[in-house]
Design a protein around this motif. Structure first.
Motif, PDB file in Angstrom:
ATOM      1  N   ASP A 221      -7.550  74.992  16.931  1.00  0.00           N
ATOM      2  CA  ASP A 221      -7.074  76.127  17.738  1.00  0.00           C
ATOM      3  C   ASP A 221      -6.808  75.708  19.179  1.00  0.00           C
ATOM      4  O   ASP A 221      -5.843  76.176  19.806  1.00  0.00           O
ATOM      5  N   ILE A 222      -7.652  74.838  19.725  1.00  0.00           N
ATOM      6  CA  ILE A 222      -7.426  74.352  21.095  1.00  0.00           C
ATOM      7  C   ILE A 222      -6.141  73.519  21.151  1.00  0.00           C
ATOM      8  O   ILE A 222      -5.323  73.669  22.062  1.00  0.00           O
ATOM      9  N   CYS A 223      -5.961  72.642  20.165  1.00  0.00           N
ATOM     10  CA  CYS A 223      -4.734  71.824  20.123  1.00  0.00           C
ATOM     11  C   CYS A 223      -3.493  72.694  19.978  1.00  0.00           C
ATOM     12  O   CYS A 223      -2.421  72.338  20.472  1.00  0.00           O
ATOM     13  N   ALA A 224      -3.640  73.835  19.322  1.00  0.00           N
ATOM     14  CA  ALA A 224      -2.486  74.726  19.111  1.00  0.00           C
ATOM     15  C   ALA A 224      -1.860  75.151  20.432  1.00  0.00           C
ATOM     16  O   ALA A 224      -0.636  75.341  20.518  1.00  0.00           O
ATOM     17  N   SER A 225      -2.688  75.286  21.464  1.00  0.00           N
ATOM     18  CA  SER A 225      -2.178  75.742  22.762  1.00  0.00           C
ATOM     19  C   SER A 225      -1.261  74.719  23.423  1.00  0.00           C
ATOM     20  O   SER A 225      -0.542  75.054  24.368  1.00  0.00           O
ATOM     21  N   THR A 226      -1.272  73.468  22.942  1.00  0.00           N
ATOM     22  CA  THR A 226      -0.420  72.430  23.523  1.00  0.00           C
ATOM     23  C   THR A 226       0.977  72.430  22.913  1.00  0.00           C
ATOM     24  O   THR A 226       1.867  71.735  23.416  1.00  0.00           O
ATOM     25  N   TRP A 227       1.175  73.189  21.826  1.00  0.00           N
ATOM     26  CA  TRP A 227       2.470  73.237  21.146  1.00  0.00           C
ATOM     27  C   TRP A 227       3.273  74.427  21.658  1.00  0.00           C
ATOM     28  O   TRP A 227       2.880  75.572  21.502  1.00  0.00           O
TER      29      TRP A 227
END
Length: 418
Positions: A221-227
């Motif tokens: 979910d945290i990585c999702a914010s980078t997309w």
């Protein structure tokens, strides 16, 4: 959600990528290999479309020595029409592709020549994706690189060298946590500065965890914010550790119960999952069938037709259990079907079972074979019966006979490939 696989398409005719050594990299040979490899890529794309596979990593070797000075072909121009044709097919099917430069593409190396070569390699990979005409959601994946005794300084070198890259490379690049040097926390710190998407790799995260102890779904979910929108749907890498092998070695197959536990725990089922596994498209189809509401009895029967002789070669008991499972045409327990396949995969070689399966395959072929082919089969069986050696030779002979007779049912069998 799209589930995909990397580079090699197992058991599909015409998809093998060719290579050569640098001493044989003449212009004529490079053209011959490029023609073959673009045809192989087209065949892989056609297979993916037929199987409903929407995610695929293209091999870096499609253009031989694509980033090396020895290749003086203007391949993006010479093969421009063919590349655009492939790219149009990818786009029309809704497929998403990527490329992943190898371990020697290190952007933060302390050696200038290594960095220069890395930039050349990134230029090649980006030029290939650009030549396909696919949009910026089709990504180029890179590890951050080495530590060289000072991780903070090495991360700064990566940032500095990244910022010098041409815009078309930066538009496609994403970074990934690795299994030794850079954790997810490290990758996310770099992402915040460079505004670059981060790929979550589950096995790397297990082997090289961050200081902050979060669950896999929390990291995802945290990585999702980078997309961002132009980057397309968030993409992650999924693999399983091979039992008894060095840490980070990928398993031979994706074990379905472990995968389904991971899948069911995701907060967002729309993300794209790239499988990194030895049996490539075979596991990909397995995972798609197990997660797709539209998987039919017919789909599983088609799968069984590919697996059946392999399962028979390991255990007649498991073979019969699968047949019983498939008798119920109203309800299909897909997970149980694949669990039984995996049970056969774990079984050791059994000479009696192997001979039984080989004889069953031969039953479809023998009557149309030449006398020399019959004598060879009988000799190979005799050798295997007496000394337990030569199983690969038996399978190779059977496959050649199936190809000569163009028996699609057998040519597509996993018996020859797993």
């Amino acid at each position: 959600m799209a589930i995909g696989y990397a580079c090699i398409t197992i058991g599909v005719e015409g998809t093998k990528v060719s290579r050569c050594i640098i001493g044989n990299a003449t212009l004529d040979n490079l053209r011959k290999i490029t023609n073959n490899n673009l045809a192989a890529l087209m065949a892989a794309i056609d297979y993916n479309i037929a199987k409903g596979i929407k995610l695929y990593r293209i091999s870096s070797d499609i253009i031989p020595f694509g980033s090396h000075p020895v290749n003086k072909l203007l391949w993006w121009d010479e093969y421009g029409e063919k590349l655009l044709e492939i790219g149009q097919k990818i786009a029309d099917s809704g497929m998403r592709v990527s490329m992943h430069p190898g371990q020697y593409t290190v952007l933060n190396s302390t050696k200038p020549e290594v960095v220069n070569n890395a930039v050349s390699d990134l230029i090649y990979h980006t030029k290939f994706l650009d030549a396909l005409g696919v949009n910026e959601s089709n990504k180029l994946i890179l590890h951050i690189g080495g530590v060289y005794g000072d991780k903070e300084k090495s991360a700064e070198v990566f940032k500095s060298n990244y910022l010098k890259l041409p815009d078309n490379i930066k538009a496609r690049m994403v970074i990934e946590n690795d299994d030794k040097n850079y954790t997810l926390e490290d990758a996310l710190c770099i992402s915040r500065v460079l505004d670059i998407p981060v790929i979550f790799d589950n096995l790397h995260n297990k082997l090289n965890p961050s200081h902050e102890k979060l669950s896999e779904k929390e990291w995802i979910d945290i990585c999702a914010s980078t997309w961002k929108g132009k980057d397309g749907v968030q993409k992650i890498h999924y693999s399983q550790q091979k039992t008894g092998a060095a840490a980070g070695s990928h398993s031979e197959t994706i074990y379905i119960e472990e995968f389904m536990e991971f899948y069911n725990n995701l907060n967002d089922k729309s993300i794209d999952i790239m499988l990194e596994v030895k049996d490539k498209n075979i596991s990909c189809v397995k995972c798609i069938n197990s997660t797709c509401d539209k998987t039919s009895i017919k789909d599983i029967e088609e799968e069984w037709a590919k697996y059946k002789y392999f399962v028979l070669s390991r255990s007649a008991k498991v073979y019969q259990e699968v047949r019983e499972l498939l008798k119920d045409k109203k309800v299909m327990n897909i997970i149980e079907f694949y669990r039984k396949i995996e049970l056969a995969l774990h079984m050791p070689e059994d000479k009696g079972a192997e001979i039984n399966a080989a004889q069953h395959v031969w039953g479809y072929l023998g009557k149309n074979c030449k006398e020399a082919e019959k004598r060879r089969f009988n000799r190979l069986i005799k050798d295997y019966t007496e000394n337990g050696k030569g199983l690969k030779s038996i399978k190779s002979h059977l496959l050649k006979c199936a190809e000569a007779q163009n028996v699609e049912y057998l040519k597509n069998s996993y018996y020859f490939f797993i």
